[in-house]
Scaffold this motif. Structure first.
Motif, PDB file in Angstrom:
ATOM      1  N   MET A  72       0.855  -1.173   0.000  1.00 41.41           N
ATOM      2  CA  MET A  72       0.000   0.000   0.000  1.00 41.41           C
ATOM      3  C   MET A  72       0.895   1.228   0.000  1.00 41.41           C
ATOM      4  SD  MET A  72      -3.434   0.775   0.264  1.00 41.41           S
ATOM      5  CE  MET A  72      -3.695  -0.944   0.120  1.00 41.41           C
TER       6      MET A  72
ATOM      7  N   LYS B  42      -9.237  -4.474   6.607  1.00 44.41           N
ATOM      8  CA  LYS B  42     -10.298  -5.236   5.952  1.00 44.41           C
ATOM      9  C   LYS B  42     -10.177  -5.044   4.446  1.00 44.41           C
ATOM     10  CE  LYS B  42     -13.300  -5.799   9.633  1.00 44.41           C
ATOM     11  NZ  LYS B  42     -13.187  -7.090  10.197  1.00 44.41           N
ATOM     12  N   THR B  43     -10.842  -5.913   3.704  1.00 42.78           N
ATOM     13  CA  THR B  43     -10.950  -5.717   2.266  1.00 42.78           C
ATOM     14  C   THR B  43     -12.415  -5.786   1.890  1.00 42.78           C
ATOM     15  OG1 THR B  43     -10.671  -8.064   1.772  1.00 42.78           O
ATOM     16  CG2 THR B  43      -8.679  -6.692   1.731  1.00 42.78           C
TER      17      THR B  43
ATOM     18  N   GLU C 273     -12.404  -5.000  -6.762  1.00 40.39           N
ATOM     19  CA  GLU C 273     -12.327  -6.043  -5.742  1.00 40.39           C
ATOM     20  C   GLU C 273     -11.077  -5.896  -4.894  1.00 40.39           C
ATOM     21  OE1 GLU C 273     -12.790  -9.885  -7.464  1.00 40.39           O
ATOM     22  OE2 GLU C 273     -14.670  -9.355  -8.462  1.00 40.39           O
ATOM     23  N   ASP C 274     -11.124  -6.489  -3.714  1.00 41.49           N
ATOM     24  CA  ASP C 274      -9.992  -6.489  -2.782  1.00 41.49           C
ATOM     25  C   ASP C 274      -9.486  -5.088  -2.461  1.00 41.49           C
ATOM     26  OD1 ASP C 274      -9.982  -9.278  -2.537  1.00 41.49           O
ATOM     27  OD2 ASP C 274      -8.827  -9.477  -4.387  1.00 41.49           O
ATOM     28  N   VAL C 275     -10.404  -4.171  -2.222  1.00 46.10           N
ATOM     29  CA  VAL C 275     -10.059  -2.803  -1.850  1.00 46.10           C
ATOM     30  C   VAL C 275      -9.783  -2.775  -0.347  1.00 46.10           C
ATOM     31  CG1 VAL C 275     -10.875  -0.420  -1.754  1.00 46.10           C
ATOM     32  CG2 VAL C 275     -11.500  -1.872  -3.698  1.00 46.10           C
ATOM     33  N   ALA C 276      -8.610  -2.288   0.034  1.00 40.44           N
ATOM     34  CA  ALA C 276      -8.243  -2.199   1.455  1.00 40.44           C
ATOM     35  C   ALA C 276      -9.036  -1.082   2.128  1.00 40.44           C
ATOM     36  CB  ALA C 276      -6.749  -1.939   1.583  1.00 40.44           C
TER      37      ALA C 276
ATOM     38  N   LEU D 254     -10.175   4.685   3.494  1.00 42.56           N
ATOM     39  CA  LEU D 254      -9.613   4.041   2.312  1.00 42.56           C
ATOM     40  C   LEU D 254      -8.306   4.702   1.923  1.00 42.56           C
ATOM     41  CD1 LEU D 254     -12.997   4.437   0.535  1.00 42.56           C
ATOM     42  CD2 LEU D 254     -12.076   2.192   1.043  1.00 42.56           C
ATOM     43  N   ASP D 255      -7.571   4.047   1.039  1.00 38.13           N
ATOM     44  CA  ASP D 255      -6.380   4.640   0.448  1.00 38.13           C
ATOM     45  C   ASP D 255      -6.805   5.936  -0.256  1.00 38.13           C
ATOM     46  OD1 ASP D 255      -4.381   4.676  -2.126  1.00 38.13           O
ATOM     47  OD2 ASP D 255      -3.441   3.869  -0.322  1.00 38.13           O
TER      48      ASP D 255
ATOM     49  N   THR E  35      -8.326   5.834  -3.875  1.00 40.83           N
ATOM     50  CA  THR E  35      -9.473   4.973  -4.173  1.00 40.83           C
ATOM     51  C   THR E  35     -10.541   5.750  -4.928  1.00 40.83           C
ATOM     52  OG1 THR E  35      -9.046   3.717  -2.157  1.00 40.83           O
ATOM     53  CG2 THR E  35     -11.217   3.465  -3.153  1.00 40.83           C
TER      54      THR E  35
ATOM     55  N   SER F  50     -18.410  -5.754   2.435  1.00 39.34           N
ATOM     56  CA  SER F  50     -17.308  -6.273   3.243  1.00 39.34           C
ATOM     57  C   SER F  50     -17.889  -7.051   4.413  1.00 39.34           C
ATOM     58  CB  SER F  50     -16.441  -5.125   3.762  1.00 39.34           C
ATOM     59  OG  SER F  50     -15.355  -5.619   4.513  1.00 39.34           O
TER      60      SER F  50
END
Length: 114
Positions: A1, A11-12, A38-41, A68-69, A72, A82
């Motif tokens: 990241m 979480k993702t 998909e698989d977003v932190a 979120l990042d 995103t 989630s």
């Protein structure tokens, strides 16, 4: 990241963005996911009483805050799934220090018979 908060995103989830309503061919309308990530932190936290009060003044429902990042791609109206829960994005909050994180206020409903 790449972000400074990457280690806190524990979480993702999946983010979906719906297309405009389209005729379903039977006289009704349907919305289907047009974009999916998909698989977003992320990090999910229940909204505090103060956050709920603030959201109420902005006329949005606010059950949880999701971090979120900062890069995103997320907009109001998107859905986040989630841990078996679906969250609707109500508001995207710009942090006081841009580029550190992205914060969204989300609501969640309960499925099942009414």
């Amino acid at each position: 990241m790449s972000s400074r908060i990457g280690h806190l995103l524990n979480k993702t989830g999946i983010i979906t963005r719906s297309a405009d309503n389209a005729a379903d061919g039977m006289g009704g309308w349907t919305r289907s996911a047009s974009q999916v990530w998909e698989d977003v932190a992320m990090r999910i936290q229940p909204a505090s009483a103060r956050e709920r009060e603030s959201a109420g003044r902005q006329q949005v429902r606010h059950d949880y805050t999701i971090y979120l990042d900062p890069d995103t791609d997320i907009l109001r109206g998107d859905s986040i799934v989630s841990d078996g829960r679906t969250f609707g994005v109500e508001l995207d909050i710009q942090p006081s220090a841009p580029g550190i994180y992205r914060k969204v206020m989300v609501s969640t409903g309960q499925d099942g018979p009414s």
